[in-house]
Design a protein around this motif. Structure first.
Motif, PDB file in Angstrom:
ATOM      1  N   ARG A   6      51.574  94.210  62.455  1.00 46.53           N
ATOM      2  CA  ARG A   6      50.297  93.512  62.281  1.00 46.53           C
ATOM      3  C   ARG A   6      50.187  92.359  63.274  1.00 46.53           C
ATOM      4  NH1 ARG A   6      52.295  88.911  60.701  1.00 46.53           N
ATOM      5  NH2 ARG A   6      53.372  88.551  58.714  1.00 46.53           N
ATOM      6  N   GLU A  12      47.326  98.904  54.392  1.00 46.82           N
ATOM      7  CA  GLU A  12      45.969  98.483  54.036  1.00 46.82           C
ATOM      8  C   GLU A  12      44.959  99.558  54.411  1.00 46.82           C
ATOM      9  OE1 GLU A  12      45.462  94.527  55.648  1.00 46.82           O
ATOM     10  OE2 GLU A  12      47.314  93.824  54.708  1.00 46.82           O
ATOM     11  N   GLN A  52      55.462  93.957  56.586  1.00 51.28           N
ATOM     12  CA  GLN A  52      54.508  93.988  57.684  1.00 51.28           C
ATOM     13  C   GLN A  52      55.087  93.042  58.734  1.00 51.28           C
ATOM     14  OE1 GLN A  52      50.626  92.861  56.267  1.00 51.28           O
ATOM     15  NE2 GLN A  52      50.209  94.890  55.398  1.00 51.28           N
ATOM     16  N   ILE A 100      48.268  97.658  61.582  1.00 47.62           N
ATOM     17  CA  ILE A 100      47.234  97.034  60.754  1.00 47.62           C
ATOM     18  C   ILE A 100      46.370  96.212  61.702  1.00 47.62           C
ATOM     19  CG2 ILE A 100      46.754  95.449  58.835  1.00 47.62           C
ATOM     20  CD1 ILE A 100      50.146  96.597  58.681  1.00 47.62           C
ATOM     21  N   ARG A 153      49.648 102.570  50.945  1.00 47.52           N
ATOM     22  CA  ARG A 153      48.279 102.084  51.151  1.00 47.52           C
ATOM     23  C   ARG A 153      48.209 100.568  50.996  1.00 47.52           C
ATOM     24  NH1 ARG A 153      45.281 107.500  48.681  1.00 47.52           N
ATOM     25  NH2 ARG A 153      46.152 108.859  50.292  1.00 47.52           N
ATOM     26  N   ASP A 154      49.135  99.983  50.256  1.00 46.53           N
ATOM     27  CA  ASP A 154      49.301  98.515  50.249  1.00 46.53           C
ATOM     28  C   ASP A 154      49.845  98.071  51.599  1.00 46.53           C
ATOM     29  OD1 ASP A 154      48.647  98.166  47.623  1.00 46.53           O
ATOM     30  OD2 ASP A 154      50.713  97.925  46.903  1.00 46.53           O
ATOM     31  N   GLU A 160      43.903 103.558  58.809  1.00 48.44           N
ATOM     32  CA  GLU A 160      44.257 102.141  58.795  1.00 48.44           C
ATOM     33  C   GLU A 160      43.245 101.298  59.580  1.00 48.44           C
ATOM     34  OE1 GLU A 160      48.055 103.225  60.457  1.00 48.44           O
ATOM     35  OE2 GLU A 160      47.665 104.683  58.880  1.00 48.44           O
ATOM     36  N   GLY A 191      38.249 103.141  55.262  1.00 47.75           N
ATOM     37  CA  GLY A 191      39.593 103.590  54.882  1.00 47.75           C
ATOM     38  C   GLY A 191      39.795 105.099  54.921  1.00 47.75           C
TER      39      GLY A 191
END
Ligand code: PBG
Length: 352
Positions: free
Chosen positions: A57, A237, A73, A99, A233-234, A141, A146
């Motif tokens: 990220r 994201e 992340q 992300i 999916r957490d 992502e 989504g």
């Protein structure tokens, strides 16, 4: 019957049964010592079998994913660190998930030169050139909705399809762009995961046209609409804002269809196949491996499978090391040559 007669009769029965027993056949003979067991072991896990997923990220530092203890992340710099620790433990491949800073209907950062995955590929290849960098090629992502592709909207010309339907062919163009963009940054393998029809040939054509005819494609050929992706999916994201992925991912009830998916991807030029998830789909791994023994096969030991072990281990209900190694061995025994697993670095250390 006298007592003597009874005794004779009993010993006759015992002797007959003994004679019938196959005394010469005793599988336990080869289990008597650890050395013997090692000699006849059919499946051997190796750190080289593992592909380690990294979530990259923007920003600095790292943040732990709530539903995936031990998974983070990562900033670009932290992803290099994590790849280095993988290399030290003997794992020689990572798969990157990004992300993005911002999401939009198409997912523009997905094929941007300064996209987060693009930055991470360049940084990892610069610091650890021998690390095999695999990239996940999908839209979910990066899109604000989504979903894994371009959606049908009222402005679209696809009248026969419902609003919100993931459009196949417009998505293929984006996937090809993403793959080329990853290739330009130095990715070693691209792995399309969106289950769009024709995704392998679209990406192959794009890569070849751009001069990357030697870049292999690892196709998520057989990917199910699974609830075991929950924690991912957490992490990435990338949960769909509405609906589900059943219009493109496979029904968990199907296995013959897996052969059809795999055959198509082989025909389209996939270099490696994948089955996903792994644990609830060991039979599928076996069937696909037997049908295409010549194809290197990967299995994705997905987030939910990882988190279940973590949760049980945290409660002291299972031994994390033993259960994990048993699970990974089972996936390999079922026919997987490669395993994508969040346990890669730990497992490599445990194997030492
Ligand atoms: C899609 C993708 C997903 C996973 C890998 N690639 C999520 C999905 O299809 O919804 C799941 C991996 C996991 O659960 O560990 N880019």
């Amino acid at each position: 019957m006298t007592l003597l007669e009874l005794e004779n009769r009993q010993s006759l029965i015992v002797n007959t049964l003994r004679a019938r027993r196959h005394k010469s056949v005793r599988p336990r003979r080869l289990r008597t010592t650890a050395a013997l067991r090692a000699m006849v072991r059919e499946t051997e896990l190796n750190a080289r079998d593992f592909i380690y997923p990294l979530f990259v990220r923007h920003g600095t530092g790292r943040s732990e994913i709530r539903s995936m203890p031990g998974v983070y992340q990562l900033s670009v710099a932290e992803s290099v660190q994590e790849a280095e620790s993988a290399a030290r433990s003997g794992v020689n491949a990572v798969i990157l998930f990004g992300i993005p800073k911002e999401k939009d209907p198409i997912g523009l950062e997905n094929f941007s030169e300064d996209g987060i995955v693009q930055q991470a590929i360049r940084a990892i290849k610069k610091e650890i050139p021998e690390m095999v960098v695999v990239t996940d090629v999908c839209l979910c992502e990066y899109t604000d909705h989504g979903h894994c592709g371009i959606l049908n909207t009222s402005e679209h010309y696809h009248t026969g399809l419902p609003e919100g339907y993931v459009l196949n062919d417009p998505t293929l163009d984006v996937l090809a762009k993403v793959a080329i963009s990853h290739a330009e940054c130095g990715a070693d393998i691209v792995a399309p995961s969106g289950m769009m029809d024709g995704m392998v040939s679209a990406i192959r054509d794009g890569l070849d046209f751009a001069g990357y005819e030697n870049l292999p494609i690892l196709s998520y050929a057989v990917k199910y609409a699974s609830s075991f992706y929950g924690p991912f999916r957490d992490a990435a994201e990338g949960a769909p804002k509405f609906g589900d992925r059943k219009s493109h991912q496979m029904d968990p009830a199907n296995v013959r269809e897996a052969l059809r998916e795999a055959a198509l991807d082989v025909e389209e030029g996939a270099d490696m196949l994948m089955v996903k998830p792994a644990l609830a789909y060991l039979d599928v791994i076996r069937v696909v491996k037997d049908a295409f023994p010549e194809m290197p096969m990967a299995a994705y030991n997905v987030s939910g499978e990882y988190s279940m072990i973590k949760a049980a281990a945290a409660n002291g209900w299972v031994d994390e090391e033993k259960v994990t190694l048993e699970t990974l061995t089972a996936i390999k025994r079922a026919g997987a040559d490669l395993i994508i697993t969040y346990h890669a670095v730990d497992a490599a250390k445990w194997l030492k």
